[in-house]
Design a protein around this motif. Structure first.
Motif: not given
Length: 363
Positions: A242-246
């Protein structure tokens, strides 16, 4: 005479894993290089040298005194083809752990030069790309007519590979990229279209996303009857996804499209994984699924692998290629990806020697 292996970037975690693997499976004399001199020589069976890759004359001298050059000095996003060009000039076989589309394209363009000099250059040889590509080849060879490839990876925490891998991840988020879908090239955005894929234990069902890897264009080239190639990547624990997606989809593009932003994000991520690695582990899992025609029927064949340490697994992939070149079991002049160069029987043999279990089955 003793064979000599020169490993650029051999002091990094992946480079060291490659060196350890070659030392275990060959009798070669191994020299590893890093950017800085070691004040006190470590207890090691390897010779350690300081080398700046911009020092072309020193690089040429070291390569000329070697039997094989192994290039582990990433991130490859920044590298030019000078190392391979010197190897071709000197007639020295070449192996690398490259994992970036731009670098792969540049070195493949030197194929004819390498072939004319009788130099075997095998690229993308780590774990992914690397072992993963050979797993795809195993699957493809089960079919009369392979049609679709779905290749997925999941890495726990840092993978034990240090900050360089963090840099590679964020560099892979910079731009949309081309993928081979239904017989034509389409553009996708990195870290989009999440899927849940069933990996071997202890990973189980994990989320994966589109990620820019050389396999997106090397696998269609190696297996021209294939109509689609999907390459997706994910992390464990899932909050890293989720952090990488952000980072890929919400942050200002300027954050990941300049070296300062990439370095900041990489260092922050590395700090976080230093903590999370203690409970997530640093392993890797791969799942290759190929759909195609077998005896007139449409079927699916799957190959999976899990290893507790991503860096060590990458060392197996690259070290096994170096081992085969040193033993003269593998000779294919030109510049080739591992899926083009490595026959499945030799792949299976080297993985068995390393106690790597690859599960294969029809779905």
């Amino acid at each position: 005479m003793t064979q000599r292996v020169l490993i650029l970037g051999g002091r990094g975690r992946i480079g060291n894993s490659v060196a350890q693997d070659i030392a275990k499976h060959t009798q070669a004399e191994i020299t590893v290089t890093g950017r800085k001199a070691i004040e006190k020589q470590q207890e090691s069976s390897f010779k350690h040298l300081a080398l700046d890759l911009s020092d072309t004359e020193r690089l040429r001298e070291l390569i000329s005194n070697s039997d094989i050059l192994v290039h582990c000095a990433g991130p490859f996003h920044y590298r030019d083809t000078s190392v391979l060009q010197i190897c071709i000039e000197q007639g020295i076989n070449y192996v690398d752990v490259s994992d970036h589309r731009s670098y792969t394209s540049k070195v493949l363009a030197l194929h004819e030069q390498a072939a004319q000099k009788g130099v075997t250059a095998i690229i993308n040889t780590g774990i992914f790309p690397g072992i993963s590509n050979s797993m795809v080849r195993q699957c493809v060879e089960q079919f009369d007519e392979p049609e679709n490839i779905h290749l997925s990876y999941v890495v726990a925490g840092s993978g034990g590979a240090g900050v360089t891998v963090m840099r590679t991840t964020f560099l892979g988020l910079q731009n949309p990229f081309q993928v081979w879908i239904n017989g034509k090239w389409e553009t996708v955005k990195p870290y989009t279209e999440r899927e849940t894929v069933a990996f071997p234990e202890p990973y189980g069902k994990s989320g994966v996303y589109w990620f820019d890897m050389p396999e997106t264009f090397t696998l269609p080239k190696a297996f021209p009857t294939v109509k689609s190639v999907i390459t997706k990547f994910g992390s464990v624990p899932d909050f890293y996804n989720h952090l990488t997606w952000i980072a890929a989809n919400i942050f200002p593009k300027s954050w990941i499209q300049n070296s300062g932003g990439v370095e900041f994000l990489s260092q922050v991520s590395h700090f976080m994984t230093d903590v999370s690695d203690n409970f997530s582990g640093i392993g890797v899992a791969i799942r290759s699924e190929v759909v195609g025609i077998k005896d007139g029927l449409t079927r699916s064949y799957c190959s999976t692998l899990a290893h507790e340490n991503t860096s060590i697994a990458a060392g197996y992939g690259t070290g096994s290629i170096a081992q085969l070149l040193l033993a003269s079991k593998l000779k294919k002049p030109g510049v080739h990806t591992v899926e083009e160069a490595l026959p499945t029987d030799l792949f299976a043999e080297t993985m068995h020697e390393r106690n790597v279990k690859i599960n294969q089955y029809w779905l």
